[in-house]
Design an enzyme around this catalytic site. Structure first.
Site, PDB file in Angstrom:
ATOM      1  N   ASP A 131      17.173  25.479 -59.923  1.00 57.01           N
ATOM      2  CA  ASP A 131      17.138  23.925 -60.010  1.00 57.01           C
ATOM      3  C   ASP A 131      15.769  23.303 -59.765  1.00 57.01           C
ATOM      4  O   ASP A 131      14.589  23.914 -60.122  1.00 57.01           O
ATOM      5  CB  ASP A 131      18.057  23.534 -58.800  1.00 57.01           C
TER       6      ASP A 131
ATOM      7  N   CYS B 177      15.772  28.077 -56.198  1.00 60.42           N
ATOM      8  CA  CYS B 177      15.996  26.720 -55.704  1.00 60.42           C
ATOM      9  C   CYS B 177      14.669  26.452 -54.609  1.00 60.42           C
ATOM     10  O   CYS B 177      13.886  27.161 -54.590  1.00 60.42           O
ATOM     11  CB  CYS B 177      17.328  26.587 -55.039  1.00 60.42           C
TER      12      CYS B 177
ATOM     13  N   THR C  16      14.736  26.281 -51.500  1.00 62.10           N
ATOM     14  CA  THR C  16      14.653  27.370 -50.736  1.00 62.10           C
ATOM     15  C   THR C  16      15.112  28.817 -50.734  1.00 62.10           C
ATOM     16  O   THR C  16      14.634  29.699 -50.003  1.00 62.10           O
ATOM     17  CB  THR C  16      15.444  27.339 -49.261  1.00 62.10           C
TER      18      THR C  16
ATOM     19  N   HIS D 251      17.915  50.080 -51.506  1.00 63.90           N
ATOM     20  CA  HIS D 251      19.264  50.512 -50.606  1.00 63.90           C
ATOM     21  C   HIS D 251      20.371  49.454 -51.069  1.00 63.90           C
ATOM     22  O   HIS D 251      21.575  50.128 -50.831  1.00 63.90           O
ATOM     23  CB  HIS D 251      18.820  50.202 -49.146  1.00 63.90           C
TER      24      HIS D 251
ATOM     25  N   HIS E 159      23.482  55.121 -49.666  1.00 60.82           N
ATOM     26  CA  HIS E 159      23.381  53.786 -49.876  1.00 60.82           C
ATOM     27  C   HIS E 159      24.365  53.541 -50.954  1.00 60.82           C
ATOM     28  O   HIS E 159      24.747  52.228 -51.090  1.00 60.82           O
ATOM     29  CB  HIS E 159      21.863  53.550 -50.533  1.00 60.82           C
TER      30      HIS E 159
HETATM   31  C1  RB5 Z   1      17.537  20.599 -53.296  1.00 64.25           C
HETATM   32  O1  RB5 Z   1      17.040  19.486 -53.043  1.00 64.25           O
HETATM   33  C2  RB5 Z   1      17.657  21.767 -52.583  1.00 64.25           C
HETATM   34  O2  RB5 Z   1      18.745  21.606 -51.547  1.00 64.25           O
HETATM   35  C3  RB5 Z   1      17.941  23.135 -53.107  1.00 64.25           C
HETATM   36  O3  RB5 Z   1      16.820  23.323 -54.057  1.00 64.25           O
HETATM   37  C4  RB5 Z   1      17.845  24.434 -52.336  1.00 64.25           C
HETATM   38  O4  RB5 Z   1      16.995  24.275 -51.436  1.00 64.25           O
HETATM   39  C5  RB5 Z   1      19.248  24.563 -51.694  1.00 64.25           C
HETATM   40  O5  RB5 Z   1      19.290  25.406 -50.833  1.00 64.25           O
END
Ligand code: RB5
Length: 149
Positions: free
Chosen positions: A8, A66, A68, A99, A134
């Protein structure tokens, strides 16, 4: 190895860095499903595109990014046949392959610097599933997935 990658808007720069690292591997072919700009997009849509290639056999593995790595890994793991590992360290990256036979790697563009992300990626790409006990556990994951339908 065929790899499909997507991010994203929270990890567009990391996606470019990941593609640079993937160029180190002569036998890897990359498909980039976007996004390609800073305009906000919804990470489940990106997870769906990447994972469609993996479960459809057009890619051997997927990489989803993304901000996080959390949302896109959650979305990926809702797709039948996907075992997506969110990795913020090299040890987890190796274990996710050895694993858990992870077929999709997730990382966070707002969490990881390029250096650590590159090392995580290299280890994830070069580690193999060890099978044995595993394999039984991974099969049980897939049974849980079938039950949840
Ligand atoms: C987008 O702002 C953010 O929420 C997305 O990139 C991600 O971190 C979501 O888990």
């Amino acid at each position: 190895m065929k790899i499909t990658i997507g991010s994203d808007h929270g990890a567009v720069e990391l996606k470019e860095e990941v593609k640079r690292v993937l160029q180190e591997f002569a036998d890897i072919q990359v498909t980039d499903v976007g996004t390609f700009g800073t305009e906000a997009v919804d990470y489940p849509d990106i997870a769906e595109k990447v994972c469609a290639d993996v479960v459809g056999g057009r890619a051997d593995r997927g990489i989803v990014l993304c901000g996080t790595g959390l949302g896109i890994s959650m979305a990926a793991n809702k797709i039948h046949g996907i075992r997506c590992a969110l990795c913020n360290d090299v040890f987890s990256a190796r274990m996710s392959r050895e694993h858990n036979d992870a077929n999709v790697l997730a990382m966070g563009g707002r969490v990881l610097g390029f250096g650590p992300a590159g090392e995580i990626l290299r280890v994830w790409l070069t580690s193999e599933f060890t099978g044995g006990r595993h394999a039984r556990r991974v099969e049980k994951i897939m049974v849980l997935e079938d039950r949840g339908k």
